[in-house]
Scaffold this active site. Structure first.
Site, PDB file in Angstrom:
ATOM      1  N   LYS A  31       0.831  -1.200   0.000  1.00 15.39           N
ATOM      2  CA  LYS A  31       0.000   0.000   0.000  1.00 15.39           C
ATOM      3  C   LYS A  31       0.873   1.260   0.000  1.00 15.39           C
ATOM      4  CE  LYS A  31      -3.837  -0.021   2.394  1.00 15.39           C
ATOM      5  NZ  LYS A  31      -4.760  -0.014   3.532  1.00 15.39           N
ATOM      6  N   ARG A 102      -3.348   2.933   8.848  1.00 17.42           N
ATOM      7  CA  ARG A 102      -3.671   1.642   8.229  1.00 17.42           C
ATOM      8  C   ARG A 102      -2.435   0.775   8.090  1.00 17.42           C
ATOM      9  NH1 ARG A 102      -8.315   2.590   4.391  1.00 17.42           N
ATOM     10  NH2 ARG A 102      -8.714   4.793   4.599  1.00 17.42           N
ATOM     11  N   GLY A 111      -8.147  -7.067   4.874  1.00 16.82           N
ATOM     12  CA  GLY A 111      -8.978  -7.123   6.081  1.00 16.82           C
ATOM     13  C   GLY A 111      -8.374  -7.867   7.252  1.00 16.82           C
ATOM     14  N   MET A 113      -5.581  -7.158   9.037  1.00 15.75           N
ATOM     15  CA  MET A 113      -5.003  -6.359  10.126  1.00 15.75           C
ATOM     16  C   MET A 113      -5.879  -5.142  10.396  1.00 15.75           C
ATOM     17  SD  MET A 113      -1.025  -6.752   9.307  1.00 15.75           S
ATOM     18  CE  MET A 113      -1.258  -6.554   7.582  1.00 15.75           C
ATOM     19  N   ARG A 375      -3.795  -1.631  -5.936  1.00 13.37           N
ATOM     20  CA  ARG A 375      -2.959  -2.834  -5.797  1.00 13.37           C
ATOM     21  C   ARG A 375      -3.368  -3.818  -6.874  1.00 13.37           C
ATOM     22  NH1 ARG A 375      -5.729  -4.802  -0.116  1.00 13.37           N
ATOM     23  NH2 ARG A 375      -7.834  -4.642  -0.873  1.00 13.37           N
ATOM     24  N   HIS A 493     -15.774  -8.365   2.109  1.00  7.03           N
ATOM     25  CA  HIS A 493     -14.705  -9.234   2.593  1.00  7.03           C
ATOM     26  C   HIS A 493     -14.902 -10.656   2.077  1.00  7.03           C
ATOM     27  CE1 HIS A 493     -13.247 -12.182   5.556  1.00  7.03           C
ATOM     28  NE2 HIS A 493     -12.159 -11.466   5.453  1.00  7.03           N
ATOM     29  N   ARG A 599       1.659 -47.764 -10.256  1.00  5.09           N
ATOM     30  CA  ARG A 599       1.862 -48.608  -9.065  1.00  5.09           C
ATOM     31  C   ARG A 599       1.028 -49.864  -9.280  1.00  5.09           C
ATOM     32  NH1 ARG A 599       1.625 -43.148  -6.511  1.00  5.09           N
ATOM     33  NH2 ARG A 599       3.333 -42.948  -5.027  1.00  5.09           N
ATOM     34  N   ARG A 655       6.011 -50.006 -12.466  1.00  6.80           N
ATOM     35  CA  ARG A 655       6.847 -50.422 -11.346  1.00  6.80           C
ATOM     36  C   ARG A 655       6.427 -51.810 -10.871  1.00  6.80           C
ATOM     37  NH1 ARG A 655       6.628 -46.873  -6.023  1.00  6.80           N
ATOM     38  NH2 ARG A 655       4.701 -48.000  -5.710  1.00  6.80           N
ATOM     39  N   GLU A 782      15.223 -44.189  -4.083  1.00  5.89           N
ATOM     40  CA  GLU A 782      14.403 -43.755  -2.946  1.00  5.89           C
ATOM     41  C   GLU A 782      14.995 -44.207  -1.614  1.00  5.89           C
ATOM     42  OE1 GLU A 782      10.430 -45.372  -3.332  1.00  5.89           O
ATOM     43  OE2 GLU A 782      11.164 -47.224  -4.223  1.00  5.89           O
ATOM     44  N   SER A 801      14.306 -42.914 -11.391  1.00  6.82           N
ATOM     45  CA  SER A 801      13.152 -42.089 -11.044  1.00  6.82           C
ATOM     46  C   SER A 801      13.197 -41.888  -9.534  1.00  6.82           C
ATOM     47  CB  SER A 801      11.860 -42.781 -11.472  1.00  6.82           C
ATOM     48  OG  SER A 801      10.762 -41.994 -11.083  1.00  6.82           O
ATOM     49  N   GLY A 803      12.081 -41.486  -6.027  1.00  9.99           N
ATOM     50  CA  GLY A 803      10.899 -41.709  -5.199  1.00  9.99           C
ATOM     51  C   GLY A 803      11.062 -40.852  -3.954  1.00  9.99           C
ATOM     52  N   THR A 804      10.712 -39.607  -4.087  1.00 11.66           N
ATOM     53  CA  THR A 804      11.028 -38.676  -3.001  1.00 11.66           C
ATOM     54  C   THR A 804      10.128 -38.852  -1.780  1.00 11.66           C
ATOM     55  OG1 THR A 804       9.837 -37.075  -4.331  1.00 11.66           O
ATOM     56  CG2 THR A 804      12.229 -36.876  -4.277  1.00 11.66           C
ATOM     57  N   ASN A 805       9.064 -39.656  -1.906  1.00 13.09           N
ATOM     58  CA  ASN A 805       8.267 -39.940  -0.704  1.00 13.09           C
ATOM     59  C   ASN A 805       9.105 -40.794   0.243  1.00 13.09           C
ATOM     60  OD1 ASN A 805       6.210 -38.733  -2.131  1.00 13.09           O
ATOM     61  ND2 ASN A 805       5.311 -40.660  -2.803  1.00 13.09           N
ATOM     62  N   ASP A 806       9.617 -41.901  -0.291  1.00 16.06           N
ATOM     63  CA  ASP A 806      10.443 -42.768   0.556  1.00 16.06           C
ATOM     64  C   ASP A 806      11.789 -42.124   0.864  1.00 16.06           C
ATOM     65  OD1 ASP A 806       9.233 -45.236   1.409  1.00 16.06           O
ATOM     66  OD2 ASP A 806       8.929 -45.653  -0.719  1.00 16.06           O
ATOM     67  N   CYS A 868       9.081 -39.183  -9.319  1.00 17.01           N
ATOM     68  CA  CYS A 868       7.684 -39.611  -9.310  1.00 17.01           C
ATOM     69  C   CYS A 868       7.064 -39.547  -7.917  1.00 17.01           C
ATOM     70  CB  CYS A 868       7.518 -41.004  -9.922  1.00 17.01           C
ATOM     71  SG  CYS A 868       8.345 -42.293  -8.986  1.00 17.01           S
ATOM     72  N   TYR A 888      12.375 -35.127 -16.664  1.00 15.63           N
ATOM     73  CA  TYR A 888      10.920 -34.994 -16.519  1.00 15.63           C
ATOM     74  C   TYR A 888      10.520 -35.026 -15.049  1.00 15.63           C
ATOM     75  CZ  TYR A 888      10.677 -40.019 -15.575  1.00 15.63           C
ATOM     76  OH  TYR A 888      10.819 -41.262 -15.012  1.00 15.63           O
TER      77      TYR A 888
HETATM   78  C1  PEP Z   1       8.065 -42.640  -3.568  1.00 15.62           C
HETATM   79  O1  PEP Z   1       8.489 -43.279  -2.605  1.00 15.62           O
HETATM   80  O2  PEP Z   1       8.324 -41.453  -3.750  1.00 15.62           O
HETATM   81  C2  PEP Z   1       7.166 -43.272  -4.544  1.00 15.62           C
HETATM   82  C3  PEP Z   1       6.776 -42.632  -5.623  1.00 15.62           C
HETATM   83  O3  PEP Z   1       6.707 -44.509  -4.254  1.00 15.62           O
HETATM   84  P1  PEP Z   1       5.544 -44.847  -3.214  1.00 15.62           P
HETATM   85  O4  PEP Z   1       4.910 -43.552  -2.830  1.00 15.62           O
HETATM   86  O5  PEP Z   1       4.627 -45.744  -3.924  1.00 15.62           O
HETATM   87  O6  PEP Z   1       6.299 -45.489  -2.116  1.00 15.62           O
HETATM   88 MG    MG Z   2       8.413 -45.415  -2.679  1.00 16.86          MG
END
Ligand code: PEP
Ligand code: MG
Length: 913
Positions: A31, A102, A111, A113, A375, A493, A599, A655, A782, A801, A803-806, A868, A888
């Site tokens: 502002k 203000r 709205g 603050m 704004r 609001h 999967r 997989r 992973e 690939s 597997g960023t979850n594990d 993935c 990718y």
């Molecule tokens: C992972 O681990 O990132 C993955 C893609 O495999 P999952 O979630 O099936 O373990």
């Molecule tokens: Mg996994």
């Protein structure tokens, strides 16, 4: 005028000069920076000054006293600067200077603050105002508004409970009842004086202090209250929802008051240079005659529209005749044509200057127009895309700017379902309101925000129904499917916040009577209670009785243009995680260039398949397992054919079996009995097997390639199903490109053993069929060990690939299944900034990803690399994947457009560096 000290705390603006400018948002807040800029481009703005965001941070570090000491002289100079331009004096009994205080953070937080208006009024100054304006009523009305606002914001006078109204409103209602009048405007000057004294008594009772008469005391108290409001609950929540760091702090703008409530020649309004709901290039907005500041946005009175075309459209929607419209609801364009022309010229000037849709606030004081704010306007996902593509087509911005204007996560809104037309036409219309934020919502009525949260937690779909919403309702609005309010216009609001959230909202549905106490809403004689179902069409403003079926949104037009543009700039491509032909098709329609993860285990839960799967798991030897696997082979083959067909000519990563086997075993007695019967074994044998398979740490147990290495026949049959499916399609002229992926690899030997099984099976099938296809064998990365030794793993793998979850689970040592117990606390306490399962931890997990990418390519320079895990669809993680050189990202089908855009933005950001 300009104070040249290097460590300034206060920046002045006024009379078409300013010490700040638009580029100084981090220091002056959005502002403040724009108020300065408006002065620089010759837009009429009341003079004032901005206290920087740095002062807010210092306030939290060193406290009130030290901060006042530091900025006292600069603030006093600021007030004198305003006095000089306006020819007024702070606290003067002849010619008083009144100001507003203000907040104004770097990112707009509508709205959230606090604001104080009419500051500087006291018993002396009222006399001055009354004399100056010749309007005693106005002077006393301004004072009672000031006492009310200061009491609320600075002194913390609040309603006793959520069912109660504001304590000041209660006093007003009581006095009106005593006087037998209905409207605030019917109160006489004497009544207003009486109100002020009753307000002050209430303040004394609640706070134990006298209401401050000294304007300087009022000013410092208000400044501190606004700094404090940076840390109020609703501001904290808003920051959390919008990823705004607490360290930013808020700036404060102190500005000369201009009055929209000085009679019929004054007014106040809010306008958008384009439609914030649809993106249409149409100037629009709302105003109230004889009203002050917050009256329009607070939704207390339903305002009138600014343009004639807006008024005509409104009348059509509300079924109002032309005669009634022009009498009852004339637009500003018709009411004050000269002011309208000036406003119209200024809005165009502002949009052209900022090259984006602006949200502006203005006040007309006795036929003089003042701009109070501009704004970049909050907008829905659809409007965001349309405005960016239109500005591009109009030649106002270039392609890269257009792409960067799109918030990837907001594209999600465009993918939301809409009402099925047939179902909607058959539904019973209850009432109509303003189409404040588009979309379709069906849910159960709830009247209070905290209850909306409770209901939503139980998995219920709720529609929050309120007389009007206030910033306290933020969390309830966030969890509701839709919002319906009785009062408020398109800029209320509720409307602004809902559009920001991409949430369906209908405001100003004047025929509904909400009763919070009885938890019911009456519409033209019919009562709906808490828990009743209603449906909202936020695009037309129509409210329906009951539930209405929804269908998928259709994507074309501007969305298509945007996606093509993203394609032009991107380097990485986007695949999808999909386990069925249907999901694969959805993903392909969204522009996925292949499947990054199928999967296979998900296929086993459908219908009768689980039986064959359980038979395989419960078998006591290889022969028994093979027998069961033979049953699964044709089923799997058929599944793969479906997916390959949907993704013909594009790569499909399949997989091999990953989860611990016990996930497939029946745990309930009845299911165990059925299983025993099916297999001709005893119940206790089934129970025994279930017990044998149970593990202390299943996610670190017998899963991933450990299954395929201990029971090679599983990998063998799955590989056979994949290769046979691809060959079957080839015979039908459809090209399948399988990429067979080994899960949870930790060592090269583990991967090699799996690779041998896959390749020898493929060779066998090729020989049987006397035909062949191309395929790849690669692995998930992973497990941290695999990342550390990626150069070795790449000796065998043809692709990686992540597997960023594990990988996140094992790098942090946070169980994916149990982290919910402590992650919310960690986030709350700031131990973690983001949930690492949603936003990739670039510092730690990312280090492993980067290292593995480099090492993998040291061994094989053309190694194909992707991701993935869930992070593949999260914009900041996608950007990271681009930076480390992945080929990718793969994400769920509905996130494909988001990832495509994020991938293009990553390239543009990199080029800028
Ligand atoms: C992972 O681990 O990132 C993955 C893609 O495999 P999952 O979630 O099936 O373990
Ligand atoms: Mg996994």
């Amino acid at each position: 005028m300009i104070n040249e000290t290097s460590k300034k705390s206060v920046y002045l603006f006024g009379d078409e000069k300013a010490e700040g400018k638009a580029g100084m948002k981090s220091l002056l807040g959005g502002k403040g920076a724009n108020l300065a800029e408006m002065n620089l481009i010759g837009v009429p703005v009341p003079p004032g000054f901005t206290i920087t965001t740095e002062v807010c941070s210092q306030y939290y570090e060193v406290g009130e006293e030290k901060v006042i000491e530091k900025i006292r002289v600069e603030v006093e100079n600021g007030i004198h600067f305003i006095e000089d331009i306006m020819g007024t004096k702070f606290g003067d009994k002849d010619n008083p200077c009144l100001v507003s205080v203000r907040s104004g953070a770097r990112a707009s937080m509508p709205g959230m603050m606090d604001t104080v208006l009419n500051l500087g009024l006291n018993y002396d100054a009222i006399k001055g105002i009354a004399k100056k304006t010749g309007n005693e009523r106005f002077a006393w009305d301004s004072y009672r508004r000031f006492v009310q606002m200061f009491g609320d914001v600075v002194l913390g006078m609040e309603p006793a409970s959520k069912e109660d109204i504001d304590p000041f409103e209660e006093i007003i209602e009581k006095l009106k009842a005593e006087r037998g009048v209905e409207n605030d405007n019917d109160l006489s000057v004497l009544d207003l004086k009486e109100l002020v004294s009753r307000f002050k008594v209430a303040v004394k009772i609640v706070t134990g202090k006298d209401f401050p008469e000294d304007p300087w005391e009022q000013l410092w108290d208000s400044i501190m209250a606004v700094f404090n409001s940076w840390m109020n609950d609703r501001a904290k929540l808003y920051r959390k929802l919008n990823n705004i760091p607490a360290e930013w702090g808020t700036a404060i703008n102190v500005q000369a008051m201009v009055f929209g409530n000085m009679g019929e020649s004054s007014g106040t309004g809010v306008a958008f240079t384009r439609d914030a709901g649809t993106g249409e290039n149409l100037f629009n907005g709302e105003y109230l005659i004889n009203a002050q500041g917050e009256d329009v946005v607070a939704g207390i009175r339903t305002p009138q529209v600014i343009t004639k075309i807006g008024s005509l459209r409104w009348a059509q929607l509300a079924n109002v005749s032309e005669e009634d419209r022009s009498k009852l609801y004339p637009s500003l364009e018709e009411n004050m044509p000269k002011i309208y022309d000036e406003l119209n010229t200024i809005q165009q000037k502002l949009e052209d200057h900022y090259t984006d849709m602006q949200d502006i606030e203005f006040t007309i004081q006795d036929r003089k127009l003042w701009l109070l704010q501009t704004r970049n306007g909050k907008r829905t996902g659809a409007s965001m895309v349309k405005i960016a593509m239109d500005l591009l087509a109009e030649g106002k911005i270039d392609e890269k700017t257009a792409l960067m204007r799109i918030e990837p996560n907001k594209l999600d809104e465009l993918l939301h379902p809409v009402f099925d037309n047939d179902a909607m036409n058959k539904a019973h219309v209850i009432t109509k309101g303003l189409p404040a934020s588009p979309g379709a919502a069906t849910g159960q009525i709830v009247f209070h925000a905290d209850e909306a949260e409770e209901w939503a937690k139980k998995g219920k779909d709720v529609i929050l129904v309120r007389i009007e919403t206030s910033p306290e309702d933020l969390q309830g609005m966030n969890v509701a499917k839709g919002i319906l309010t009785a009062r408020g216009g398109m800029t209320s609001h509720a409307a602004v916040v809902a559009r920001g959230m991409g949430k369906c909202c209908i405001s100003g549905a004047g025929s509904i009577r909400v009763n919070y106490k009885s938890r019911s809403v009456n519409v033209d004689g019919k009562t709906f209670n808490e828990g009743d179902w209603i449906s909202l069409n936020g695009s037309t403003g129509v409210v329906y009785d009951g539930k209405i079926d929804t269908k998928e949104a259709e994507l074309s037009g501007d969305f298509g243009v945007l996606m093509n543009l993203a394609e032009k700039y991107t380097r990485m491509y986007v695949r999808a995680n999909a386990d069925s032909p249907h999901d694969a098709k959805v993903a392909r329609d969204f522009g996925a260039k292949g499947i990054g993860l199928t999967r296979t285990e998900h296929m086993f839960f459908e219908g009768d398949r689980i039986k064959a799967m359980r038979e395989m798991i419960l078998a006591s030897d290889e022969a028994g397992r093979r027998k069961a696997l033979e049953k699964l082979l044709p089923i799997q083959r058929e599944d793969f054919e479906g997916i390959f067909e949907a993704m013909h000519d594009l790569p499909v990563t399949i997989r091999l079996l990953d989860p611990p086997l016990h996930e497939f075993v029946p745990h309930e007695e009845q299911a165990q009995k059925d299983m025993a019967e099916e297999m001709g074994i005893t119940l206790s044998e089934v129970r025994q097997k279930a017990e044998d398979l149970s593990e202390f740490n299943p996610m670190l147990g017998h899963r991933g390639c450990r299954l395929g290495n201990t029971y090679p026949e599983i990998s063998e049959i799955q590989s056979r199903a994949i290769i046979e499916a691809a060959l079957n399609l080839k015979a039908r002229g459809v090209k399948a490109i399988p990429e067979i992926m080994i899960p949870l690899t930790g060592t090269l030997a583990e991967l090699k053993m799996q690779e041998d099984i896959v390749r020898s099976t493929a060779e066998k099938v090729f020989a049987e069929r006397n035909d062949k296809i191309d395929y790849l064998v690669g692995t998930m990365i992973e497990i941290p060990r695999a990342a550390l030794l990626a150069d070795k793993i790449a000796e065998s793998a043809e692709f990686f690939s992540f597997g960023t979850n594990d990988l996140t689970q094992m790098t942090f040592g946070y169980s994916r299944d149990d982290a919910g117990k402590f992650l919310p606390v960690y986030l709350d306490k700031g131990i973690l900034i983001d949930d690492p399962f949603q936003v990739l931890d670039q510092e730690g997990v990312g280090l492993l990803v980067e290292m593995a990418t480099k090492k993998g390519r040291q061994t094989k320079s053309d190694l194909k690399i992707g991701i993935c895990g869930e992070h593949g669809g999260e914009p900041s993680s996608v950007e990271f994947c681009h930076r480390v050189g992945m080929d990718y990202v793969s994400c769920s089908p509905f996130r494909v457009p988001i990832a495509r855009l994020a991938a293009a933005q990553a390239v543009i950001r990199e080029d800028k560096k």
